[in-house]
Motif scaffolding. Structure first.
Motif, PDB file in Angstrom:
ATOM      1  N   ASP A 241     -15.472   8.460   3.241  1.00 36.41           N
ATOM      2  CA  ASP A 241     -15.915   9.774   3.899  1.00 36.41           C
ATOM      3  C   ASP A 241     -16.046   9.624   5.553  1.00 36.41           C
ATOM      4  O   ASP A 241     -16.609   9.801   6.145  1.00 36.41           O
ATOM      5  CB  ASP A 241     -17.117  10.355   3.623  1.00 36.41           C
ATOM      6  CG  ASP A 241     -16.897  10.720   1.992  1.00 36.41           C
ATOM      7  OD1 ASP A 241     -15.972  11.029   1.825  1.00 36.41           O
ATOM      8  OD2 ASP A 241     -18.166  10.742   1.368  1.00 36.41           O
ATOM      9  N   GLY A 242     -14.890   8.675   5.991  1.00 34.73           N
ATOM     10  CA  GLY A 242     -14.746   8.462   7.432  1.00 34.73           C
ATOM     11  C   GLY A 242     -15.698   7.601   8.155  1.00 34.73           C
ATOM     12  O   GLY A 242     -15.953   7.453   9.556  1.00 34.73           O
ATOM     13  N   SER A 243     -16.308   6.856   7.425  1.00 39.38           N
ATOM     14  CA  SER A 243     -17.352   5.702   8.044  1.00 39.38           C
ATOM     15  C   SER A 243     -17.345   4.290   6.965  1.00 39.38           C
ATOM     16  O   SER A 243     -17.099   4.390   5.993  1.00 39.38           O
ATOM     17  CB  SER A 243     -18.701   6.298   7.964  1.00 39.38           C
ATOM     18  OG  SER A 243     -18.880   7.399   8.843  1.00 39.38           O
ATOM     19  N   SER A 281     -12.311   6.253  13.408  1.00 37.75           N
ATOM     20  CA  SER A 281     -11.446   7.178  13.565  1.00 37.75           C
ATOM     21  C   SER A 281     -10.007   6.877  13.456  1.00 37.75           C
ATOM     22  O   SER A 281      -8.857   7.564  13.500  1.00 37.75           O
ATOM     23  CB  SER A 281     -11.604   8.144  14.759  1.00 37.75           C
ATOM     24  OG  SER A 281     -11.620   7.057  15.718  1.00 37.75           O
ATOM     25  N   THR A 282      -9.880   5.363  13.625  1.00 39.34           N
ATOM     26  CA  THR A 282      -8.350   4.773  13.471  1.00 39.34           C
ATOM     27  C   THR A 282      -8.439   3.786  12.490  1.00 39.34           C
ATOM     28  O   THR A 282      -9.490   3.255  11.868  1.00 39.34           O
ATOM     29  CB  THR A 282      -8.482   4.096  14.787  1.00 39.34           C
ATOM     30  OG1 THR A 282      -9.339   3.254  15.150  1.00 39.34           O
ATOM     31  CG2 THR A 282      -8.292   4.954  16.240  1.00 39.34           C
ATOM     32  N   VAL A 303      -9.257  -0.229   6.431  1.00 33.82           N
ATOM     33  CA  VAL A 303      -9.396   1.338   6.626  1.00 33.82           C
ATOM     34  C   VAL A 303      -7.937   1.762   6.492  1.00 33.82           C
ATOM     35  O   VAL A 303      -7.279   1.404   7.783  1.00 33.82           O
ATOM     36  CB  VAL A 303     -10.204   1.859   7.876  1.00 33.82           C
ATOM     37  CG1 VAL A 303     -10.266   3.273   7.934  1.00 33.82           C
ATOM     38  CG2 VAL A 303     -11.663   1.280   7.784  1.00 33.82           C
ATOM     39  N   ASN A 304      -7.397   2.444   5.714  1.00 36.98           N
ATOM     40  CA  ASN A 304      -6.021   3.134   5.635  1.00 36.98           C
ATOM     41  C   ASN A 304      -6.195   4.574   5.890  1.00 36.98           C
ATOM     42  O   ASN A 304      -7.238   5.107   5.707  1.00 36.98           O
ATOM     43  CB  ASN A 304      -5.329   2.726   4.462  1.00 36.98           C
ATOM     44  CG  ASN A 304      -5.296   1.196   4.132  1.00 36.98           C
ATOM     45  OD1 ASN A 304      -4.812   0.540   5.095  1.00 36.98           O
ATOM     46  ND2 ASN A 304      -5.399   1.090   2.940  1.00 36.98           N
ATOM     47  N   GLY A 376      -8.441  11.010   6.890  1.00 34.03           N
ATOM     48  CA  GLY A 376      -7.571  12.144   6.614  1.00 34.03           C
ATOM     49  C   GLY A 376      -6.493  12.356   7.669  1.00 34.03           C
ATOM     50  O   GLY A 376      -6.492  11.697   8.867  1.00 34.03           O
ATOM     51  N   THR A 377      -5.628  13.389   7.299  1.00 36.47           N
ATOM     52  CA  THR A 377      -4.550  13.657   8.400  1.00 36.47           C
ATOM     53  C   THR A 377      -4.156  15.269   8.269  1.00 36.47           C
ATOM     54  O   THR A 377      -4.585  15.673   7.092  1.00 36.47           O
ATOM     55  CB  THR A 377      -3.353  12.758   7.953  1.00 36.47           C
ATOM     56  OG1 THR A 377      -2.218  13.163   9.002  1.00 36.47           O
ATOM     57  CG2 THR A 377      -2.741  13.339   6.624  1.00 36.47           C
TER      58      THR A 377
END
Length: 516
Positions: A241-243, A281-282, A303-304, A376-377
């Motif tokens: 979840d982004g972390s 974020s990257t 992280v993909n 996400g994108t």
């Protein structure tokens, strides 16, 4: 006779300095029976004295008391009510308690007074030194290996003067002395001696720190034992979840607080649950270093990010979601937001989700793909409404009119009505069902629910003929966050509550719930 008078005057003049001071022509004289005393704080000194009446009148209600420094002593006073006749004496005692007076000699005064007549006499009190002090070793009982250990030594005096002497300490590890210090110093009242000791990351084992002192011939010693230990810690690191999440556990399975964690050079510390949450974020490879009670552990987390391609097929948008290597990803949430509404979809095993443009409307469509396992994108796609096929046209041409002979008309008798058997009943039942579904579509809102991984979606659509007022939806779910395209959504007592004041006919609204 003259010679005798001269001798008496000379004798009185020589004795004058040794007589106790009295007021001019005072018939009252106070004489201390001992003028030199000594003691230590806490002692009570008894001072005997004698009163003499040198006048020719009886003295009554004689007040006797002691004066001296305002602090450090407690003085007694009394009134002698027994009459003292002329040329008579009276003996009694007064007391002085030594409180917190410093060492030294003090001059006090005995005073006797009656009416306007008084007498005073000096006495000396010597306050001796009290050798009293306490030693302290301040430390914890247990220290975690891999950290500096702070210790503190302290000596506090209870004496009434300065104490001088030698003080020192020695530190042992597993029974072997590793440090020994001694020095000469002094301690003043209300000014303790203190020293801090810092052990830089000591090894595992048992330590004993002993503080000793010898002040003014009084020797004292105190010791404190502590241990340095290492815990058996485990950890795990992952992306969600982004972390980036790092969790450290003890042998009991509970989270461990205060563990240093470095993520790509950023140093953080685990919270009370043993967790570190680092937002990213990257995409990329993140290097993680943990200090597990002196044991350094290294790991990495990859992280993909999601890759998304869009293709419009008339009234549909085909959304294909893959990873960075081009592998299709299933169970990815796709949200499409357009001028008309929002459509929620989930990719299938081929990584494809189909967005219905009849729900979103045409124009600029914002499409977002989210997953708990990937970054996400999102992308914007401008779509146009496809052209509707035109109705076929009939072309007529004028031609000369010719008359063709017609054959004679033959009249065919009509057949009797066909017997359909139970078909009429079937048609009647179908009509009732159609009327019921039409009622649902025309007069009652439609509610659809869907659960995907950690997401729970609810869609409500108003009926065709009239809107919906004061819509309310409740469900008992373990929710951590709620969002709604319209109305108010909240989490209350383990329930999700969604309220909408008004929906126009055929208007749609969506609720997204993130499950715990």
């Amino acid at each position: 006779m003259k010679l005798r008078g001269v001798l008496i005057i000379i004798l009185l003049t020589a004795m004058l300095p040794f007589l106790p001071p009295t007021s001019a022509q005072s018939p009252l004289v106070i004489v201390p029976l001992n003028s030199d005393f000594s003691g230590v704080p806490g002692d009570t000194i008894i001072i005997p004295f004698r009163l003499e009446n040198l006048g020719n009148q009886t003295l009554e209600n004689v007040s006797v008391y002691i004066t001296g420094p305002a602090e450090g002593f407690l003085y007694q006073s009394k009134v002698i009510r027994e009459p003292i006749e002329p040329n008579q004496t009276y003996q009694d005692t007064l007391s002085v308690k030594i409180l917190n007076a410093d060492t030294g000699r003090y001059t006090l005064k005995l005073v006797a007074r009656t009416g306007n007549t008084y007498s005073e006499a000096p006495i000396e009190v010597k306050v001796r030194l009290v050798v009293d002090y306490s030693l302290y070793v301040i430390s914890e009982e247990r220290y975690i290996y891999g950290h500096d250990v702070p210790l503190k030594l302290k000596a506090v005096t209870g004496a009434n003067g300065v104490l001088t002497g030698r003080i020192g300490y020695h530190l042992s590890h597993n029974g072997h002395v590793i440090k020994n210090v001694s020095l000469v110093t002094y301690i003043r009242p209300d000014d303790p001696w203190e020293q801090e000791i810092l052990l830089p990351k000591p090894g595992i084992g048992e330590y004993t720190l002993t503080l000793w002192a010898n002040f003014s011939g009084v020797f004292k010693e105190v010791s404190k034992t502590f241990i340095v230990y290492q815990r058996n810690l485990t950890y795990r690191a992952f992306y969600r979840d982004g972390s980036i999440n790092v969790e450290v556990y003890g042998e009991d399975g509970k989270g461990v607080r205060g563990i240093p964690v470095s993520i790509n050079g950023t140093v953080l510390t685990t919270d009370e649950n043993g967790r570190v949450i680092y937002a990213v974020s990257t995409p990329g490879t993140y290097r993680i270093t943990l200090n597990l009670d002196g044991r350094i552990a290294h790991t990495t987390v990859n992280v993909n990010s999601l890759q998304m391609t869009l293709f419009q097929n008339k009234t549909r948008i085909l959304v294909t979601v893959t990873d960075t290597k081009g592998n299709p990803l299933a169970n990815v949430t796709v949200v499409a937001v357009g001028p008309k509404g929002t459509d929620y979809r989930v990719t299938d095993a081929s990584g494809i989700a189909v967005v219905n443009l009849e729900i979103t409307g045409y124009g600029t469509i914002m499409i977002r793909a989210t997953s708990s396992r990937y970054l996400g994108t999102s992308a914007n796609l401008k779509v146009a409404e496809p052209e509707k096929p035109s109705a076929p046209t009939t072309t007529s041409s004028s031609s000369p009119t010719t008359t063709t002979p017609q054959p004679p008309t033959t009249t065919i008798p009509s057949k009797p009505p066909r017997d359909y058997g139970p078909l009429a009943a079937i048609l009647l039942i179908a009509g009732v069902i159609l009327a019921g579904s039409s009622y649902m579509a025309f007069f009652r809102p439609t509610i659809l629910e869907e659960t995907l991984d950690r997401y729970y979606f609810v869609k409500v659509k108003a009926p065709r003929l009239n809107g919906v007022d004061n819509f309310r939806f409740e469900r008992s779910v373990n929710a951590v966050e709620v969002r709604a395209t319209k109305g108010r959504a909240k989490i209350e007592d383990g329930r999700v509550v969604w309220e909408i004041e008004h929906l126009e006919p055929e208007e749609e609204a969506y609720l997204q719930v993130i499950l715990g």
